[in-house]
Design a protein around this motif. Structure first.
Motif, short mmCIF file in Angstrom:
data_model
loop_
_atom_site.label_atom_id
_atom_site.label_comp_id
_atom_site.label_asym_id
_atom_site.label_seq_id
_atom_site.Cartn_x
_atom_site.Cartn_y
_atom_site.Cartn_z
N GLU A 78 12.07 62.18 32.92
CA GLU A 78 12.05 63.64 32.86
C GLU A 78 11.30 64.10 31.61
O GLU A 78 11.28 63.42 30.59
N GLN A 79 10.73 65.30 31.71
CA GLN A 79 9.94 65.85 30.61
C GLN A 79 10.72 65.91 29.29
O GLN A 79 10.19 65.68 28.22
N GLY A 80 12.03 66.23 29.40
CA GLY A 80 12.86 66.37 28.20
C GLY A 80 12.90 65.11 27.34
O GLY A 80 13.14 65.19 26.13
N VAL A 81 12.66 63.97 27.97
CA VAL A 81 12.73 62.69 27.25
C VAL A 81 11.63 62.62 26.18
O VAL A 81 11.80 61.98 25.14
N GLY A 82 10.53 63.32 26.42
CA GLY A 82 9.38 63.26 25.51
C GLY A 82 9.68 63.61 24.07
O GLY A 82 9.07 63.05 23.16
N LYS A 83 10.64 64.52 23.87
CA LYS A 83 10.93 64.97 22.50
C LYS A 83 11.87 64.05 21.76
O LYS A 83 12.06 64.19 20.57
N ARG A 84 12.47 63.11 22.49
CA ARG A 84 13.45 62.24 21.84
C ARG A 84 12.78 61.09 21.11
O ARG A 84 11.59 60.83 21.28
N TYR A 85 13.60 60.37 20.31
CA TYR A 85 13.13 59.17 19.62
C TYR A 85 13.60 57.95 20.42
O TYR A 85 14.61 58.03 21.13
N PRO A 86 12.86 56.82 20.30
CA PRO A 86 13.20 55.65 21.12
C PRO A 86 14.68 55.26 21.05
O PRO A 86 15.28 54.93 22.08
N ALA A 87 15.29 55.34 19.87
CA ALA A 87 16.70 54.92 19.74
C ALA A 87 17.65 55.80 20.54
O ALA A 87 18.79 55.43 20.79
N GLN A 88 17.17 56.98 20.95
CA GLN A 88 18.03 57.89 21.73
C GLN A 88 17.93 57.63 23.24
O GLN A 88 18.47 58.39 24.02
N LEU A 89 17.22 56.57 23.62
CA LEU A 89 17.04 56.27 25.04
C LEU A 89 17.80 55.01 25.42
O LEU A 89 18.07 54.15 24.57
N SER A 90 18.10 54.89 26.71
CA SER A 90 18.70 53.64 27.20
C SER A 90 17.61 52.56 27.23
O SER A 90 16.41 52.86 27.13
N GLY A 91 18.07 51.31 27.38
CA GLY A 91 17.11 50.19 27.45
C GLY A 91 16.09 50.38 28.57
O GLY A 91 14.90 50.16 28.38
N GLY A 92 16.58 50.82 29.74
CA GLY A 92 15.69 51.00 30.88
C GLY A 92 14.67 52.11 30.63
O GLY A 92 13.51 51.99 30.98
N GLN A 93 15.13 53.19 29.97
CA GLN A 93 14.20 54.30 29.65
C GLN A 93 13.15 53.83 28.66
O GLN A 93 11.97 54.16 28.78
N GLN A 94 13.58 53.03 27.67
CA GLN A 94 12.61 52.53 26.67
C GLN A 94 11.54 51.67 27.35
O GLN A 94 10.36 51.76 27.00
N GLN A 95 11.97 50.86 28.32
CA GLN A 95 10.99 50.02 29.01
C GLN A 95 10.01 50.88 29.80
O GLN A 95 8.83 50.59 29.88
N ARG A 96 10.51 51.97 30.40
CA ARG A 96 9.62 52.89 31.12
C ARG A 96 8.59 53.51 30.17
O ARG A 96 7.42 53.67 30.51
N VAL A 97 9.07 53.88 28.97
CA VAL A 97 8.14 54.45 27.98
C VAL A 97 7.08 53.40 27.61
O VAL A 97 5.89 53.72 27.50
N GLY A 98 7.53 52.15 27.47
CA GLY A 98 6.58 51.07 27.17
C GLY A 98 5.50 50.96 28.24
O GLY A 98 4.32 50.78 27.95
N VAL A 99 5.92 51.12 29.51
CA VAL A 99 4.95 51.06 30.62
C VAL A 99 4.01 52.27 30.56
O VAL A 99 2.79 52.13 30.71
N ALA A 100 4.57 53.46 30.29
CA ALA A 100 3.74 54.67 30.19
C ALA A 100 2.72 54.52 29.09
O ALA A 100 1.54 54.87 29.23
N ARG A 101 3.15 53.95 27.96
CA ARG A 101 2.24 53.78 26.83
C ARG A 101 1.10 52.82 27.19
O ARG A 101 -0.06 53.03 26.83
#
Ligand SMILES: Nc1ncnc2c1ncn2[C@@H]1O[C@H](COP(=O)(O)OP(=O)(O)O)[C@@H](O)[C@H]1O
Ligand SMILES: [Mg+2]
Length: 290
Positions: free
Chosen positions: A137-160
């Motif tokens: 979700e768009q709201g995730v963009g403003k957060r810092y990595p430590a504020q995400l679940s493991g699965g969300q962090q991996q998704r961010v890694g893929v997006a990057r």
């Protein structure tokens, strides 16, 4: 870069790697590997821990240079490329996410485009789009990595990694640290992304069922950095090249799971149907099991 569709996206030619440790004997990690990674497909490198998967993967973006042999990307030797330039053009999802902890999610995803000179606003817009592509979700963009679940962090890694906008995506055990249900979702996402965006994916795992599930082509490495077998999942199952391969496959590919009333094997094929009854469910044996 102009790409000849018939040419391998990545080619390893007689590649070996030896690490020299001061005061100790040197270790041969990769031994004379010849390997083609086809374009616009998912190739999975699989093998036990320590067999050289990460070392081989990192030769593609020159985080490791081979001791002998060459690595070609789109037909050109990477040794002649500037490593920093090369890396900005190849998506890389690291084993543990590798997100920058003091940057927001959107700035993490925008890092490479920014380095490539894309203006900030445009890079952020692109990053927001990519977050949507990987199902965040768009709201995730403003957060810092430590504020995400493991699965969300991996998704961010893929997006990057997708932000590199190259034809090549390197993924090093990206889902090893997430629970099985999230891993299934992320695997489905990778298959969907590959289908929709048509990238060349080189994916590393130690899990043969993940390799069979994702790989158009599977390459099994064995200790000492040699290729035990390469081919489609069906080729592995139908004609394992050695006892080593047979054992490696058997240890895992007979693992079955239940979905509704169906029993599926490691590749998602129906291996049996649960019988109704007062006792424990039964199923017909999976193909290839003894
Ligand atoms: N920079 C390094 N220096 C010395 N040895 C290394 C280095 N990187 C990896 N190795 C060794 O090479 C072998 C293969 O490592 P790696 O490629 O990380 O395996 P895998 O990813 O399959 O677990 C291991 O024995 C590891 O300790
Ligand atoms: Mg590794």
């Amino acid at each position: 870069m102009p790409a000849d569709p018939g040419q391998a996206a990545i080619r390893f030619e007689g590649v070996s790697k030896t690490f020299d440790a001061p005061g100790r004997s040197s270790t041969r990690v990769i031994e004379s590997i010849d390997l083609d990674i086809p374009r616009d497909a998912i190739t999975v490198l699989v093998g036990s821990s320590g067999c050289g998967k990460t070392t081989l993967l990192r030769m593609v973006n020159r985080m490791v240079d081979p001791t002998a042999g060459r690595v070609l990307v789109d037909g050109a030797d990477v040794a002649e490329r500037d490593p920093v330039q090369l890396r900005r053009g190849i998506g890389y999802v690291m084993q543990n996410g590798g997100l920058l902890p003091h940057r927001t999610v959107v700035d993490n995803v925008a890092t490479v485009p920014r380095l490539n000179g894309v203006p900030r606003r445009q890079a952020r817009l692109k990053a927001m789009e990519l977050l949507e592509v990987v199902g965040l979700e768009q709201g995730v963009g403003k957060r810092y990595p430590a504020q995400l679940s493991g699965g969300q962090q991996q998704r961010v890694g893929v997006a990057r990694a997708l932000a590199a906008e190259s034809g090549i995506l390197l993924m090093d055990e990206p889902f090893a640290a997430v629970d099985p249900i999230v891993r299934r979702e992320l695997q489905a996402e990778v298959l969907r992304l590959q289908r929709d965006l048509g990238r060349t994916v080189l994916f590393v795992t130690h899990d043969i069922s993940e390799a069979f599930h994702l790989g158009d082509k599977v390459v099994l490495l064995q200790a000492g950095g040699r290729i035990a077998q390469q081919g489609t999942p069906d080729e592995f199952i139908e004609s394992p090249a050695s006892d080593f391969v047979r054992e490696f496959i058997d240890a895992d590919s007979r693992r079955l799971r239940v979905e509704g009333s169906r029993v599926l094997d490691a590749r998602g094929r129906v291996a049996g149907v649960l019988a109704d009854g007062p006792h424990a469910p039964t199923h017909t044996p999976a193909r290839g099991s003894r």
